[in-house]
Scaffold this motif. Structure first.
Motif, PDB file in Angstrom:
ATOM      1  N   ILE A  19      -3.856   2.502   0.915  1.00 36.36           N
ATOM      2  CA  ILE A  19      -4.230   1.708  -0.254  1.00 36.36           C
ATOM      3  C   ILE A  19      -3.235   1.948  -1.384  1.00 36.36           C
ATOM      4  CG2 ILE A  19      -6.017   1.313  -1.988  1.00 36.36           C
ATOM      5  CD1 ILE A  19      -6.704   0.266   0.809  1.00 36.36           C
ATOM      6  N   GLN A 257     -10.958   1.404  -2.911  1.00 34.75           N
ATOM      7  CA  GLN A 257     -10.663   0.111  -2.295  1.00 34.75           C
ATOM      8  C   GLN A 257     -11.926  -0.716  -2.191  1.00 34.75           C
ATOM      9  OE1 GLN A 257     -10.007   0.623   2.199  1.00 34.75           O
ATOM     10  NE2 GLN A 257     -10.144   2.767   1.487  1.00 34.75           N
ATOM     11  N   PRO A 263      -6.889  -2.829  -3.576  1.00 33.73           N
ATOM     12  CA  PRO A 263      -6.884  -1.591  -4.373  1.00 33.73           C
ATOM     13  C   PRO A 263      -7.733  -1.744  -5.635  1.00 33.73           C
ATOM     14  CG  PRO A 263      -4.662  -2.173  -3.677  1.00 33.73           C
ATOM     15  CD  PRO A 263      -5.530  -3.355  -3.365  1.00 33.73           C
TER      16      PRO A 263
END
Length: 555
Positions: A19, A257, A263
């Protein structure tokens, strides 16, 4: 139908390193907290790209028991933008245990529009709130110890502003007496507790740009007055360094996330009805440096979180939203129009028409800042075509557009049209940001601007105490600070029973609380409380865990 936590528990999270990479962060710029969360060490003063990304603020109508789904729409919109190929990030606040264990619930979205790990985020997360609680109460202990140890600062125990805090709703602690038990137990005095999210340290954390800014702001906190009625600050007490040490990790934004792996930065958690109601400047600025589109939200409705985002956060952030999305549901609008909760699944165009005024006032409040406004109608299965058309026609009459959002069931796919419209609106927008008031306006002018332009009210009335406070503040040069209105979230007025869009009302200010470290004055209205209480059936009664560590009942 699966619950939110069941959906979250079935999700497959990507390693937080992936992420981070997706967000454009390098390995040395994160501090992993296990598999699926991390702290970000990115210096917000270091530009990552030539221009900051586009900022989308999600706010709502005044909340009702019928539900609006602001966080759910925020997550769904961000996922929709990401699915459309735009580099996107989310910036949200951290949930408080008060509503998690109380009435409102968490703040991680819902259904298939959630940030994960949902349970961790709603509970202890990375320990930010615990650090804030510890720092706040360390300051309280140091203050009382100074009085006990000869009172060198000549603090008047009757004029102490700094209470203690706890991140849970506990009405029994609103008013307390401390120092009982004899000479070795301190100096007896009246005290009380606020909820952690109401702490000035929370406000300071969310407005600070770095550790040194955090420390300087802490030094400015007014704790009490001495016997000469002069303010006593943390700098006078000499513990700003220790408090900053306790907050050295809490100041770093948290990376997680969504279910769709967009993100998300979650950091800071002030309530919007008693504080400024936005995530941290660092969180939003970091996201803007990394992504092309950043979706953020402000607490409660546009009258509270929306206004405070514009008037408190924007000057610190240095950037105004490029577009504003106001979330509404047909159900909530019917409730604002007088429909009973038990009848909200039935078509009721009369109640809907009566309740649309609340949506209208919140749209106009955001348009006042010169930003383009869109409306997301968070759809429920009982909504009829006639009801939805009524909302769309009403919104069109105010120069805005309404879009259906079915994000709880569909995730980002349920906000595809909204996402496309947001991008188009931002590309075509030309108007400049227009502040609600000027920095050198007096407190009363600022209050009137908020009540008349944002709430749609008529006037402001100060109690004798509040009026005297403003005169005293003027002597210290505090009378022109920005205003944080502590007001009920349920009504545009200061009376929670006045739903819809009341007119010609007066907002009553009972007292002010100076928060010099945060840089604003808190105006307490009506019967607003900074330590909530638990409902008759708190959510804590429904939460459980089995022998395998599987949590149930957490939404």
């Amino acid at each position: 139908m699966k619950t939110d936590i069941e959906i979250a528990q079935e999700a497959t999270a990507l390693p937080i390193s992936e992420i981070a990479e997706k967000a454009g962060l390098q390995a040395h710029e994160i501090e992993p907290y296990g598999y699926d969360k991390a702290k970000i060490k990115l210096d917000p003063k270091v530009a990552r790209k030539q221009d900051l990304g586009k900022l989308i603020l999600v706010t709502s109508i005044n909340p009702t028991p019928a539900g609006e789904g602001k966080s759910t729409v925020t997550v769904g919109l961000a996922d929709a933008l990401s699915q459309a190929g735009h580099q996107t990030m989310i910036a949200l606040r951290e949930p408080s245990l008060g509503p998690v264990m109380g009435l409102k619930g968490g703040a991680t979205g819902g259904g298939y529009s959630q940030v994960i790990p949902m349970a961790d985020i709603n509970l202890h997360f990375t320990g930010d709130f615990h650090a804030l609680t510890s720092a706040h109460n360390t300051l309280a202990a140091a203050l009382d110890n100074s009085i006990y140890q000869g009172n060198p600062l000549h603090i008047d125990p009757r004029r102490i502003l700094w209470k203690r805090v706890l991140d849970i709703n506990d009405r029994a602690l609103r008013h307390t007496t401390i120092g009982l038990g004899g000479p070795t137990s301190g100096v007896p005095r009246e005290d009380g507790f606020d909820i952690t999210v109401a702490s000035e340290l929370m406000a300071i954390l969310t407005l600070s740009t770095d550790l040194q800014d955090l420390k300087h702001r802490i030094e400015k906190i007014v704790l009490a007055y001495n016997y000469d009625k002069e303010p006593v600050t943390v700098a006078d007490l000499g513990v700003a360094g220790a408090l900053t040490v306790l907050l050295k990790d809490a100041i770093k934004p948290n990376l997680v996330q969504t279910l769709d792996h967009t993100p998300a930065i979650i950091h800071g958690g002030p309530f919007a009805n008693i504080a400024q109601g936005t995530n941290s400047v660092q969180a939003t600025k970091t996201a803007l440096q990394l992504a092309d589109y950043v979706v953020t939200e402000a607490g409660f409705g546009a009258d509270l979180g929306g206004e405070k985002f514009m008037d408190i956060k924007v000057p610190r952030l240095g950037k105004a939203p490029d577009a504003v999305v106001v979330v509404a549901t047909v159900r909530a609008l019917k409730h604002h129009g007088g429909a009973a909760l038990a009848d909200l699944n039935q078509e009721n165009l009369s109640a809907l028409s009566a309740g649309l005024g609340n949506l209208g006032q919140n749209i106009k409040a955001m348009q006042r800042y010169g930003r383009p406004v869109l409306v997301a109608v968070n759809r429920f299965t009982a909504d009829t075509d006639a009801e939805i058309k009524m909302v769309e026609d009403f919104v069109a009459g105010l120069g805005a557009q309404a879009f259906l959002a079915d994000v709880w069931a569909q995730g980002g796919a349920g906000a595809a049209d909204l996402a496309q419209a947001v991008v188009k609106t931002i590309d075509e927008a030309k108007a400049d940001f227009v502040p609600l008031y000027q920095a050198d306006d007096g407190a009363l002018e600022k209050l009137q601007a908020i009540v008349q332009n944002i709430y749609g009210g008529a006037a402001v009335e100060l109690s004798a105490k509040a009026d005297k406070q403003l005169k005293d503040f003027a002597k210290h040069g505090w009378d022109k600070l920005p205003i944080v209105m502590a007001k009920t979230q349920y009504s545009l007025s200061d009376d929670p029973k006045k739903l819809g869009a009341p007119k010609d009302f007066t907002v009553h200010i009972r007292e002010f609380v100076p928060k010099l470290g945060a840089g604003f004055l808190v105006a307490l209205t009506g019967s607003i409380l900074t330590m909530p209480g638990l409902p008759k059936h708190p959510a804590a009664l429904d939460i459980d865990i089995d022998e395998n560590g599987q949590i149930t009942g957490l939404f």
